[in-house]
Write a protein that holds these residues in place. Sequence first.
Motif, PDB file in Angstrom:
ATOM      1  N   GLN A 256       0.857  -1.188   0.000  1.00  0.00           N
ATOM      2  CA  GLN A 256       0.000   0.000   0.000  1.00  0.00           C
ATOM      3  C   GLN A 256       0.892   1.237   0.000  1.00  0.00           C
ATOM      4  OE1 GLN A 256      -3.543   0.144   2.492  1.00  0.00           O
ATOM      5  NE2 GLN A 256      -2.946   2.183   3.145  1.00  0.00           N
ATOM      6  N   PRO A 257       0.710   2.115  -0.984  1.00  0.00           N
ATOM      7  CA  PRO A 257       1.605   3.267  -1.084  1.00  0.00           C
ATOM      8  C   PRO A 257       1.440   4.230   0.089  1.00  0.00           C
ATOM      9  CG  PRO A 257      -0.067   3.318  -2.828  1.00  0.00           C
ATOM     10  CD  PRO A 257      -0.266   2.062  -2.065  1.00  0.00           C
TER      11      PRO A 257
ATOM     12  N   SER B 112       2.774   7.297  -0.314  1.00  0.00           N
ATOM     13  CA  SER B 112       2.685   8.547  -1.060  1.00  0.00           C
ATOM     14  C   SER B 112       1.395   8.543  -1.872  1.00  0.00           C
ATOM     15  CB  SER B 112       3.900   8.645  -1.993  1.00  0.00           C
ATOM     16  OG  SER B 112       3.698   9.603  -2.988  1.00  0.00           O
ATOM     17  N   ALA B 113       0.855   9.720  -2.127  1.00  0.00           N
ATOM     18  CA  ALA B 113      -0.381   9.818  -2.908  1.00  0.00           C
ATOM     19  C   ALA B 113      -0.138   9.681  -4.406  1.00  0.00           C
ATOM     20  CB  ALA B 113      -1.067  11.149  -2.623  1.00  0.00           C
ATOM     21  N   ASP B 114       1.123   9.810  -4.848  1.00  0.00           N
ATOM     22  CA  ASP B 114       1.359   9.817  -6.289  1.00  0.00           C
ATOM     23  C   ASP B 114       2.314   8.739  -6.801  1.00  0.00           C
ATOM     24  OD1 ASP B 114       3.587  10.933  -5.103  1.00  0.00           O
ATOM     25  OD2 ASP B 114       3.854  12.484  -6.618  1.00  0.00           O
TER      26      ASP B 114
ATOM     27  N   ALA C 168       3.895   4.462  -6.209  1.00  0.00           N
ATOM     28  CA  ALA C 168       3.830   3.152  -5.551  1.00  0.00           C
ATOM     29  C   ALA C 168       4.856   2.226  -6.196  1.00  0.00           C
ATOM     30  CB  ALA C 168       2.434   2.547  -5.672  1.00  0.00           C
TER      31      ALA C 168
ATOM     32  N   LEU D 257       0.036   8.353  -9.778  1.00  0.00           N
ATOM     33  CA  LEU D 257      -1.148   7.548  -9.451  1.00  0.00           C
ATOM     34  C   LEU D 257      -2.432   8.334  -9.702  1.00  0.00           C
ATOM     35  CD1 LEU D 257      -0.059   5.805  -6.118  1.00  0.00           C
ATOM     36  CD2 LEU D 257      -0.214   4.787  -8.395  1.00  0.00           C
TER      37      LEU D 257
ATOM     38  N   ARG E 128      -5.348   7.109  -8.640  1.00  0.00           N
ATOM     39  CA  ARG E 128      -6.021   6.860  -7.361  1.00  0.00           C
ATOM     40  C   ARG E 128      -5.029   6.133  -6.482  1.00  0.00           C
ATOM     41  NH1 ARG E 128      -7.254   1.469  -7.006  1.00  0.00           N
ATOM     42  NH2 ARG E 128      -7.515   0.357  -8.965  1.00  0.00           N
ATOM     43  N   LYS E 129      -5.155   6.280  -5.179  1.00  0.00           N
ATOM     44  CA  LYS E 129      -4.223   5.632  -4.261  1.00  0.00           C
ATOM     45  C   LYS E 129      -4.769   4.244  -3.902  1.00  0.00           C
ATOM     46  CE  LYS E 129      -1.810   6.285   0.099  1.00  0.00           C
ATOM     47  NZ  LYS E 129      -1.620   7.183   1.248  1.00  0.00           N
TER      48      LYS E 129
END
Length: 153
Positions: A42-43, A45-47, A49, A114, A116-117
Amino acid sequence: MRRRAALTAAALAAGLVLTGCSGSGSGAGGAELSVSGPYMPQPVSADMAAGFLTITNAGGARDELTSVSSDVAGRVTMHSTVGGTMEEKTSFVVPAHGRLVFASGGNHLMFEGLKRKPVRGQTVTVRLTFAESGTRTVEMPVKSATYNPTTGH
């Protein structure tokens, strides 16, 4: 009875080989690719992975992973890590009768931009494109951010 068991085993093995093959690289002496152990932590960071998996080639010819894409990211890049230094790669060889491993601390995929996260419990669809075997679609489960497999790599 023994002959029936041997024939059944041979038929099952042939079915597994045919299931794992597609594209122009399959067939006599070609690449026979399969993918195992895919996962995305699970990343945090929001952007961005990371992604990991193993590609096994049971065939007698090498193939080459030339690109990776996913609808969850604007771009997926491939990287190697040697001696603590990360380097982006345009392709990776999948040797005949060998494997290409993407694992934490080594070769890895980076999902950039990304859309979506992804969260734990979801799956991410990933398309692997090979020079000889065409495109393979893999469902990559999203695991906890600290997930570290103990087998398969």
